[in-house]
Motif scaffolding. Sequence first.
Motif, short mmCIF file in Angstrom:
data_model
loop_
_atom_site.label_atom_id
_atom_site.label_comp_id
_atom_site.label_asym_id
_atom_site.label_seq_id
_atom_site.Cartn_x
_atom_site.Cartn_y
_atom_site.Cartn_z
N LYS A 421 0.82 -1.22 0.00
CA LYS A 421 0.00 0.00 0.00
C LYS A 421 0.86 1.27 0.00
CE LYS A 421 -3.89 -2.14 -0.02
NZ LYS A 421 -4.72 -2.11 -1.24
N LYS A 422 2.19 1.10 -0.03
CA LYS A 422 3.16 2.20 -0.13
C LYS A 422 3.03 3.19 1.04
CE LYS A 422 3.50 1.86 -5.13
NZ LYS A 422 3.29 2.50 -6.43
N LEU A 423 2.77 2.62 2.23
CA LEU A 423 2.77 3.46 3.43
C LEU A 423 4.20 3.65 3.92
CD1 LEU A 423 -0.24 1.90 5.38
CD2 LEU A 423 -0.24 4.00 4.06
N ASN A 424 4.47 4.76 4.54
CA ASN A 424 5.82 5.05 5.04
C ASN A 424 6.08 4.23 6.30
OD1 ASN A 424 8.28 6.25 5.49
ND2 ASN A 424 7.41 8.03 6.50
N ILE A 425 7.07 3.32 6.23
CA ILE A 425 7.42 2.47 7.36
C ILE A 425 8.63 3.09 8.06
CG2 ILE A 425 8.09 0.15 8.11
CD1 ILE A 425 6.77 -0.89 5.52
N LYS A 426 8.48 3.40 9.34
CA LYS A 426 9.53 4.10 10.08
C LYS A 426 10.78 3.25 10.21
CE LYS A 426 10.15 6.77 14.30
NZ LYS A 426 9.56 7.12 15.60
N ASN A 427 10.64 1.95 10.54
CA ASN A 427 11.80 1.07 10.73
C ASN A 427 11.86 0.03 9.62
OD1 ASN A 427 9.47 -0.14 11.52
ND2 ASN A 427 10.27 -1.05 13.38
N ARG A 428 11.99 0.52 8.38
CA ARG A 428 11.99 -0.37 7.22
C ARG A 428 13.14 -1.37 7.25
NH1 ARG A 428 9.57 -0.58 2.34
NH2 ARG A 428 8.33 1.26 2.81
N GLY A 429 14.23 -1.04 7.92
CA GLY A 429 15.39 -1.93 7.96
C GLY A 429 15.15 -3.24 8.67
N LEU A 430 14.07 -3.37 9.41
CA LEU A 430 13.81 -4.61 10.15
C LEU A 430 13.67 -5.80 9.23
CD1 LEU A 430 11.29 -3.51 12.91
CD2 LEU A 430 13.59 -4.35 13.24
N LYS A 431 13.02 -5.62 8.10
CA LYS A 431 12.72 -6.75 7.22
C LYS A 431 13.99 -7.25 6.54
CE LYS A 431 9.68 -9.16 4.59
NZ LYS A 431 8.65 -10.06 5.04
N GLU A 432 14.94 -6.33 6.27
CA GLU A 432 16.15 -6.71 5.55
C GLU A 432 17.04 -7.59 6.42
OE1 GLU A 432 16.06 -2.39 3.38
OE2 GLU A 432 17.81 -2.97 4.57
N GLY A 433 17.55 -8.64 5.83
CA GLY A 433 18.46 -9.54 6.54
C GLY A 433 17.76 -10.56 7.38
N MET A 434 16.43 -10.62 7.32
CA MET A 434 15.69 -11.61 8.10
C MET A 434 15.44 -12.82 7.24
SD MET A 434 12.97 -9.10 9.92
CE MET A 434 12.16 -10.38 10.83
N ASN A 435 15.94 -13.98 7.65
CA ASN A 435 15.79 -15.18 6.85
C ASN A 435 14.35 -15.65 6.83
OD1 ASN A 435 16.45 -17.24 5.23
ND2 ASN A 435 17.81 -18.31 6.64
N PRO A 436 13.76 -16.08 7.98
CA PRO A 436 12.32 -16.17 8.03
C PRO A 436 11.76 -14.78 8.33
CG PRO A 436 13.31 -17.33 9.89
CD PRO A 436 14.41 -16.65 9.14
N SER A 437 10.48 -14.55 8.04
CA SER A 437 9.89 -13.23 8.20
C SER A 437 9.78 -12.81 9.65
CB SER A 437 8.50 -13.20 7.57
OG SER A 437 8.61 -13.50 6.20
N TYR A 438 9.92 -13.76 10.58
CA TYR A 438 9.62 -13.43 11.96
C TYR A 438 10.87 -13.44 12.84
CZ TYR A 438 5.83 -15.72 9.54
OH TYR A 438 4.95 -16.12 8.59
N ASP A 439 12.08 -13.47 12.24
CA ASP A 439 13.31 -13.58 13.03
C ASP A 439 13.46 -12.46 14.04
OD1 ASP A 439 15.83 -15.15 10.96
OD2 ASP A 439 13.93 -15.87 11.73
N GLU A 440 13.05 -11.22 13.63
CA GLU A 440 13.26 -10.07 14.50
C GLU A 440 12.48 -10.21 15.80
OE1 GLU A 440 15.06 -6.63 15.53
OE2 GLU A 440 15.41 -7.84 13.75
N TYR A 441 11.41 -10.98 15.79
CA TYR A 441 10.58 -11.13 16.98
C TYR A 441 10.65 -12.55 17.53
CZ TYR A 441 8.93 -6.76 15.15
OH TYR A 441 8.88 -5.48 14.68
#
Length: 709
Positions: A421-441
């Motif tokens: 939806k092209k919304l502005n994501i404040k912490n966009r860097g979280l997704k990068e470098g995550m092997n599964p989508s949920y690694d950060e959490y």
Amino acid sequence: MAETLEFNDVYQEVKGSMNDGRLRLSRQGIIFKNSKTGKVDNIQAGELTEGIWRRVALGHGLKLLTKNGHVYKYDGFRESEFEKLSDFFKTHYRLELMEKDLCVKGWNWGTVKFGGQLLSFDIGDQPVFEIPLSNVSQCTTGKNEVTLEFHQNDDAEVSLMEVRFYVPPTQEDGVDPVEAFAQNVLSKADVIQATGDAICIFRELQCLTPRGRYDIRIYPTFLHLHGKTFDYKIPYTTVLRLFLLPHKDQRQMFFVISLDPPIKQGQTRYHFLILLFSKDEDISLTLNMNEEEVEKRFEGRLTKNMSGSLYEMVSRVMKALVNRKITVPGNFQGHSGAQCITCSYKASSGLLYPLERGFIYVHKPPVHIRFDEISFVNFARGTTTTRSFDFEIETKQGTQYTFSSIEREEYGKLFDFVNAKKLNIKNRGLKEGMNPSYDEYADSDEDQHDAYLERMKEEGKIREENANDSSDDSGEETDESFNPGEEEEDVAEEFDSNASASSSSNEGDSDREEKKRKQLKKAKMAKDRKSRKKPVEVKKGKDPNAPKRPMSAYMLWLNASREKIKSDHPGISITDLSKKAGEIWKAMSKEKKEEWDRKAEDARREYEKAMKEYEGGRGESSKRDKSKKKKKVKVKMEKKSTPSRGSSSKSSSRQLSESFKSKEFVSSDESSSGENKSKKKRRRSEDSEEEELASTPPSSEDSASGSDE
């Protein structure tokens, strides 16, 4: 001539309140979008009959009248925009934009005119005030008097509740003027009267907000909620949006009606009406109208006899009467396959629905956030556990919504939806470098990388090692002090025949490890001491004589244009002024900007020249200060190191007597007690330090006396 005109800071007057929004004029018509609710008013060019320009409280205003009697008022224009608007109306709408000011005499005697949905009180040809009859909630008559009561405006601090008109007694054509006045008002007023029969009735529907079971009576112009304790009459004109949302359990449905203005119960305001239906509940419905009336009024959208699920019947009837689309969830699917996400908002659990053009949360309290009012979204780690995360939304007005306790499995789906939806994501860097989508959490007990957790573990290991080292050291000391003989017997010496090569190698390895550990510990302790001893850096004060930095082209222009902007916008605040200045600068042509760029370049050159002169002067002064300091130090040292002749001879003889000793004295001195030795050593070290501190060689007399001796 421009095809369209756009005005950003325009206010629409609706029911006594000023709604901020954007106004756009085009060949086809006039469109106003409310910034708060997102509601769009569209006036076709062919419907316009009159346009009036006049001075109002917020600068200048535009009043538009249409063929069907509707009146639209827009304020917040500048006086300089009249010519532009007048030309646009002439060219595209073939209307003359008339200038008509309000009467400010202060008289209270005049004539009343009814035009469309507007009551105008005039003195001569000039209007004193106007009342939109849609604001009138009640009209009562008395002897030569008519009283108008108005709907309460929740957005305004002060609301007008009542106006009374005195009507002089005149008999014209046998008609009572008071009754005629009241009938004119009631024909256009927003007075809800439950006259006649309801089109249809839905019995005992479960309502979540306001809570309870209500009978819903459907009338041609309004909706009547009848409960055991409260009654609500909701005009269809106040319905903003309709939502039909499936529950996560797939057995129930939410039907949400968005209201503006909201319904009131005491101090509580209900902006949403939420009904809960079971999918299994069916109904057969017969409308209280004949087939011809149904066909004529609803044009095939409804029939006299209908049957089906209860939620389908309610939503279908509401859609036909309100004449608004029903919003349903889009393509989003969560981890469990549902079209919503379970979360908490303000300590209450509910469901968040990502829609095609916004988010809606049900049910306590209901929240609807449109994409066009979102500034940015943020994915945050859960505060209590890493099994969940928080989804934060901040609007352009600065309001923040935090939806917490979302399962981490939903993160990937929600992130992809927000990204699409092209919304502005404040912490966009979280997704990068995550092997599964949920690694950060990921949870702390799972074998997944967590930088903060790893750091904590390392610090814990170091603390344990330090504790073990200290306990080992203390244990060894107690063993040595209590059993000094046993240790010598147990440990095999290098020349002992019992000592084996394997044991010595093992002991050597363990010794090496212990040494390394102790060295690391010492190094760390020394580092800690150094870090503690570091002096606090004092920030150097700014030199008042230093040349000031040059201003940019924009700042030079702003200083020159500030007074002009203030005169064009009287009473403008500082923040609004800077915002307006930014817009003007952005819209300025390249040729005009070049003039200020040249001025800025000249200012920069002058600054560089002044800076060179300033730095050159400062360098010379610092050199002079240093040379003065050196001279002072030299003079002091010379005074200290060159004593008088008498004292020099005495000190030299004392030094010789102390330093020269016979062999017998030395031998006897060596055999003396250890205390004397330590005293001598201390004296020698002090003498050597004094010799090193001496900066000048001894005088010629001292050297001569030494050679004679």
